[in-house]
Design a protein around this motif. Structure first.
Motif, PDB file in Angstrom:
ATOM      1  N   SER B  46       7.234  -3.051  -0.183  1.00  0.00           N
ATOM      2  CA  SER B  46       7.623  -4.386   0.259  1.00  0.00           C
ATOM      3  C   SER B  46       6.673  -5.423  -0.345  1.00  0.00           C
ATOM      4  O   SER B  46       5.574  -5.089  -0.804  1.00  0.00           O
ATOM      5  CB  SER B  46       7.563  -4.469   1.782  1.00  0.00           C
ATOM      6  OG  SER B  46       6.244  -4.316   2.236  1.00  0.00           O
ATOM      7  N   ALA B  47       7.107  -6.680  -0.342  1.00  0.00           N
ATOM      8  CA  ALA B  47       6.270  -7.735  -0.909  1.00  0.00           C
ATOM      9  C   ALA B  47       4.948  -7.829  -0.149  1.00  0.00           C
ATOM     10  O   ALA B  47       3.887  -8.010  -0.748  1.00  0.00           O
ATOM     11  CB  ALA B  47       7.007  -9.070  -0.850  1.00  0.00           C
ATOM     12  N   TRP B  51       1.206  -7.685  -1.598  1.00  0.00           N
ATOM     13  CA  TRP B  51       0.252  -8.756  -1.274  1.00  0.00           C
ATOM     14  C   TRP B  51      -1.064  -8.158  -0.796  1.00  0.00           C
ATOM     15  O   TRP B  51      -2.151  -8.482  -1.301  1.00  0.00           O
ATOM     16  CB  TRP B  51       0.792  -9.639  -0.139  1.00  0.00           C
ATOM     17  CG  TRP B  51       1.520 -10.881  -0.568  1.00  0.00           C
ATOM     18  CD1 TRP B  51       2.854 -11.100  -0.443  1.00  0.00           C
ATOM     19  CD2 TRP B  51       0.963 -12.056  -1.178  1.00  0.00           C
ATOM     20  NE1 TRP B  51       3.168 -12.339  -0.936  1.00  0.00           N
ATOM     21  CE2 TRP B  51       2.033 -12.951  -1.389  1.00  0.00           C
ATOM     22  CE3 TRP B  51      -0.312 -12.422  -1.557  1.00  0.00           C
ATOM     23  CZ2 TRP B  51       1.848 -14.196  -1.975  1.00  0.00           C
ATOM     24  CZ3 TRP B  51      -0.503 -13.670  -2.139  1.00  0.00           C
ATOM     25  CH2 TRP B  51       0.575 -14.542  -2.350  1.00  0.00           C
ATOM     26  N   ALA B 139       8.460 -10.873  -4.713  1.00  0.00           N
ATOM     27  CA  ALA B 139       9.191 -11.518  -3.620  1.00  0.00           C
ATOM     28  C   ALA B 139      10.351 -12.338  -4.181  1.00  0.00           C
ATOM     29  O   ALA B 139      11.468 -12.319  -3.635  1.00  0.00           O
ATOM     30  CB  ALA B 139       8.242 -12.391  -2.809  1.00  0.00           C
ATOM     31  N   LYS B 142      13.128 -10.008  -5.314  1.00  0.00           N
ATOM     32  CA  LYS B 142      13.848  -9.455  -4.158  1.00  0.00           C
ATOM     33  C   LYS B 142      14.791 -10.500  -3.577  1.00  0.00           C
ATOM     34  O   LYS B 142      15.925 -10.191  -3.201  1.00  0.00           O
ATOM     35  CB  LYS B 142      12.852  -8.990  -3.095  1.00  0.00           C
ATOM     36  CG  LYS B 142      12.257  -7.642  -3.454  1.00  0.00           C
ATOM     37  CD  LYS B 142      11.482  -7.039  -2.311  1.00  0.00           C
ATOM     38  CE  LYS B 142      10.649  -5.899  -2.838  1.00  0.00           C
ATOM     39  NZ  LYS B 142      10.939  -4.607  -2.338  1.00  0.00           N
TER      40      LYS B 142
END
Lengths: 171, 213
Positions: B46-47, B51, B139, B142
């Protein structure tokens, strides 16, 4: 127990400052990493674009900022340590001066304790509570201490030790 | 009446700083938070996961820089990797008489290096898996796919060529992540055992310090 129940303000604010500095440096490093990665990607795509060159400059400035921040933090911590040492020395010296003077006045061990507590600013009730003694006993001990020291009362007793520190004409 | 709790005057002739310097504390807890987030709470890939991974890289970088130019106890030279000394320390700990050290104890030092090595390798393999795309880019991509723009997937196809390397990276990433969790658990247990043996709370210097004022 250290002399003086009030925590020193200087070292405390210095600690807060160094903590804030550490947080800032870490945040700056994160920002620098993201920006540098972005700048590198842009440079790889189009090295000659003014935009890329500007980004590279900003990236350089960010990295410099991190290095300077780290350096400043290092210096602040070193200074704090030095001040703490100086403070310890001063505390130790004052404690020594008091010990020596108590010796010179030939105070008994009980009187030394009471005298030290009185110097720390405790009142008769407080001293009696700490020593588990009656207030009358403490009052009598204080009177004997003042007599041995040749002072009129508590204020003069306390000022005996700070007088030298308040020399208006240091030579 | 002297202060029995002054730094360096309790336990052995030397003891670790109390509190640890602020940069060591900030980086320690950020790493702890990051490990908790990325290993347990968020979704791999996931972003947010990316991160956090990038932040770990930054935190690791500043801590390693601090290991060269920081104050004495934070420097690598204060806690060199010394397996034999670590063994001696463990034996002393088992007998209940560990010695004080000016920085991390030798066993703790080995743990520090193991954790750093894991973190570095996990971050780097993570970068390989994502083609070093920044979390912002990920991000954005996505969001584009979610909005029905599949063109970004075409560029993803271009990147698929070194699929084999990526598979290896993914394998390493996962194995090391599990190892990291295991090491972290041992680290926490070690702090608890050592605190008990030394009769002194070792957690407090990493939080705010034990001294008043």
């Amino acid at each position: 127990m250290t002399l003086g129940a009030v925590p020193p303000r200087g070292p405390r604010s210095a600690r807060r400052f160094s903590a804030a500095l550490a947080v800032t440096v870490v945040l700056q490093t994160m920002a620098a990493l993201f920006f540098v990665a972005d700048a590198v990607a842009d440079l790889a795509e189009d090295p000659a674009a003014p935009h890329s060159i500007f980004e590279a400059l900003v990236a350089l400035a960010l990295i410099l900022g991190v290095v300077m921040g780290v350096w400043q933090l290092r210096r602040t911590l070193a200074q704090m340590r030095q001040q703490e040492r100086a403070l310890d020395t001063a505390r130790g010296s004052l404690a020594q001066v008091i010990e020596d003077q108590f010796d010179a006045w030939k105070l008994t061990p009980a009187e030394r304790d009471v005298g030290l507590l009185a110097l720390k600013g405790l009142d008769v009730a407080g001293i009696a509570e700490i020593r588990g003694a009656a207030q009358g006993t403490v009052r009598a001990q204080l009177t004997r201490i003042y007599a041995k020291a040749g002072v009129s009362g508590r204020a003069q007793f306390a000022s005996w030790f700070v007088e030298d520190l308040l020399d208006p004409d240091p030579s | 009446m002297t202060d029995a709790r002054q730094p360096g005057k309790e336990g052995g002739a030397v003891a670790p700083p109390d509190p640890w310097d602020p940069l060591v504390r900030v980086t320690h807890w950020l790493i702890a938070l990051a490990v908790l987030l990325n290993a347990v709470l968020d979704e791999g890939g996931s972003a947010l996961h990316v991160w956090v991974g990038w932040m770990v890289l930054a935190v690791l970088a500043i801590r390693l820089l601090w290991g060269v130019i920081g104050p004495a106890e934070a420097r690598f030279s204060a806690f060199p990797p010394a397996p034999r000394a670590a063994l001696r320390h463990m034996k002393a700990l088992l007998r209940g008489r560990p010695r004080e050290h000016r920085s991390h104890n030798p066993a703790g030092a080995l743990m520090v290096y193991a954790l750093w090595a894991c973190l570095a390798l996990i971050s780097v393999t993570g970068l390989v898996m994502t083609d070093a795309r920044s979390p912002v880019t990920i991000a954005e991509e996505k969001a584009a796919v979610a909005a029905g723009d599949w063109s970004v997937l075409a560029s993803a196809d271009d990147r698929a060529e070194n699929g084999e390397i990526k598979e290896i990276a993914e394998e390493v990433h996962e194995v090391l992540a599990n190892l990291l969790l295991l090491l972290a658990a041992v680290h926490v247990a070690g702090v608890a055992v050592e605190s008990r043996a030394l009769g002194r709370n070792l957690l407090r210097p990493m939080l705010t310090g034990s001294r008043r004022g």
